[in-house]
Motif scaffolding. Structure first.
Motif, PDB file in Angstrom:
ATOM      1  N   ARG A 104     -11.362   9.628  -0.249  1.00  0.00           N
ATOM      2  CA  ARG A 104     -10.055   9.000  -0.014  1.00  0.00           C
ATOM      3  C   ARG A 104     -10.106   8.137   1.246  1.00  0.00           C
ATOM      4  O   ARG A 104      -9.561   7.024   1.279  1.00  0.00           O
ATOM      5  N   ALA A 105     -10.774   8.658   2.275  1.00  0.00           N
ATOM      6  CA  ALA A 105     -10.897   7.893   3.521  1.00  0.00           C
ATOM      7  C   ALA A 105     -11.687   6.608   3.290  1.00  0.00           C
ATOM      8  O   ALA A 105     -11.347   5.544   3.826  1.00  0.00           O
ATOM      9  N   LEU A 124       0.830  -1.215   0.000  1.00  0.00           N
ATOM     10  CA  LEU A 124       0.000   0.000   0.000  1.00  0.00           C
ATOM     11  C   LEU A 124       0.860   1.259   0.000  1.00  0.00           C
ATOM     12  O   LEU A 124       0.505   2.263  -0.625  1.00  0.00           O
ATOM     13  N   ARG A 147      -9.382   4.196   1.274  1.00  0.00           N
ATOM     14  CA  ARG A 147      -8.306   3.658   2.111  1.00  0.00           C
ATOM     15  C   ARG A 147      -8.854   2.680   3.156  1.00  0.00           C
ATOM     16  O   ARG A 147      -8.230   1.663   3.450  1.00  0.00           O
ATOM     17  N   ALA A 148     -10.010   3.000   3.731  1.00  0.00           N
ATOM     18  CA  ALA A 148     -10.590   2.101   4.744  1.00  0.00           C
ATOM     19  C   ALA A 148     -10.890   0.739   4.125  1.00  0.00           C
ATOM     20  O   ALA A 148     -10.641  -0.313   4.732  1.00  0.00           O
ATOM     21  N   ALA A 188     -11.377  14.333   0.437  1.00  0.00           N
ATOM     22  CA  ALA A 188     -10.856  13.654   1.634  1.00  0.00           C
ATOM     23  C   ALA A 188     -11.789  12.527   2.102  1.00  0.00           C
ATOM     24  O   ALA A 188     -11.327  11.460   2.510  1.00  0.00           O
ATOM     25  N   ALA A 189     -13.099  12.765   2.015  1.00  0.00           N
ATOM     26  CA  ALA A 189     -14.037  11.733   2.471  1.00  0.00           C
ATOM     27  C   ALA A 189     -13.950  10.500   1.575  1.00  0.00           C
ATOM     28  O   ALA A 189     -13.962   9.361   2.060  1.00  0.00           O
ATOM     29  N   GLU A 221       1.674   9.307  -5.966  1.00  0.00           N
ATOM     30  CA  GLU A 221       2.179  10.665  -5.736  1.00  0.00           C
ATOM     31  C   GLU A 221       3.184  11.076  -6.817  1.00  0.00           C
ATOM     32  O   GLU A 221       3.194  12.224  -7.264  1.00  0.00           O
ATOM     33  N   LEU A 270      -7.620  -1.073   3.514  1.00  0.00           N
ATOM     34  CA  LEU A 270      -7.044  -1.519   4.790  1.00  0.00           C
ATOM     35  C   LEU A 270      -7.866  -2.641   5.425  1.00  0.00           C
ATOM     36  O   LEU A 270      -7.315  -3.485   6.137  1.00  0.00           O
ATOM     37  N   GLU A 274       0.722   4.113  -2.908  1.00  0.00           N
ATOM     38  CA  GLU A 274       0.544   5.539  -2.595  1.00  0.00           C
ATOM     39  C   GLU A 274       1.721   6.346  -3.175  1.00  0.00           C
ATOM     40  O   GLU A 274       1.546   7.451  -3.679  1.00  0.00           O
TER      41      GLU A 274
END
Lengths: 216, 216
Positions: B92-93, B69, B96-97, B89-90, B77, B100, B73
């Motif tokens: 992306r969260a 991961l 990612r959640a 951001a929401a 980048e 993960l 990332e």
């Protein structure tokens, strides 16, 4: 914000440190992982977090965020100061790799649900459970020590002199290792960084013993 | 770039997909996880990656990047197009959640080194090993299905209509589950997304069977 948390959960501990470093406050809602068969498995909670684990961060608009590292990255994006990641891509990759080496290689094998499965479902003895815990922890800490010892980017913290996502994962992992009496002498760099970070207010205030639900 | 990889490793598979989506090429260096007691444990390799696992991505300047991961990332980048994460951001969260939830809840409990430890060190039977595999995989997939089923952001992919870090993790996990004969019928959303993604060139070219070291 509301943070669903358990005092002794390593992953909750990570997010508590991140919130403190950012100077953010969140109402803590304790979720007891053992009582009543585990409050994290109750429908009211799994509606919020189908993974039935802590932590969950609920934003003021009601959105529920799960997975501690995703929550920390989110907090870092929405509240960028102080940053939890270096500014360069190579540094960010190093910090994330360290954090993931804990989150993907040690913690998942040694957390409460797995230890309970070993003694419950598989019928392992308490000693065999502890041996399992130490096996994966020692293997993981050995790799982590090799990642930081003598590395030019290692400083007071895992990466330089200010805490990053790597330290947020290291300190709870070391707490956990001490709790299970893992000999930490072979990991002098990790021990030094852990001690330094625990001396910082943001880490001290996030410690399990400092939580409202401590010792429950 | 050089990618140290094993054809059937889920984590290598993730990075192969990321490289393909970005249109990047890397020289593949196969690391056989079983032969000779595991080539990943040999000193020449652990000098590169002390975690003794695959994948490792070595950049042209010699830097070795570990943890799939963190590598994905990093690639995102340094080579931002096409992006592997949503712009908000929401989102992306959420992505990612999901990634993960696979990388921290399913894969670490069901990978080769753990399965070998169960049958070797703990002396579990082949049946008990398979039951362990299915226990954690079913628990994990059940949570993943709940995260995507009926969610307004779920599209052809886990998040919208283009592949993200979430899909890079899902497809290798589903491959793995099929390999161990896990019944996938209870997870119709995951099955649909997995099939869609596997139809894309970047995913097809990253599949285990398409690798130079396949069936070794």
């Amino acid at each position: 914000m509301r943070l669903y948390t358990y005092w002794r959960s390593s992953t909750s501990y990570r997010v508590r440190i991140a919130l403190n470093l950012k100077g953010l406050s969140a109402e803590q809602v304790p979720v007891h992982l053992v009582r009543d068969g585990g409050e994290q498995k109750q429908p009211a909670y799994t509606a919020l977090n189908p993974q039935a684990g802590v932590p969950t961060l609920v934003e003021d608009d009601g959105r529920a965020l799960t997975q501690s590292l995703a929550i920390c990255e989110y907090l870092d994006e929405v509240h960028p100061h102080p940053p939890l990641l270096p500014t360069d891509a190579a540094g960010r990759a190093r910090v994330r790799a360290f954090a993931l080496a804990i989150s993907c290689e040690i913690h998942p094998l040694t957390n409460l649900r797995v230890l309970k499965h070993l003694t419950g479902h598989l019928g392992l003895s308490e000693d065999a459970k502890l041996e399992w815990y130490r096996h994966w922890t020692v293997q993981g800490l050995t790799a982590l020590e090799a990642m930081v010892a003598g590395h030019p980017d290692t400083g007071d913290c895992v990466h330089g002199s200010t805490p990053t996502l790597a330290d947020l994962c290291l300190v709870p992992q070391m707490y956990n290792a001490r709790r299970f009496n893992v000999d930490l002498e072979p990991y002098p760099t990790l021990v030094r960084i852990d001690a330094h970070c625990r001396g910082l207010d943001a880490f001290a205030a996030a410690a399990p013993e400092a939580q409202p639900d401590a010792d429950t």
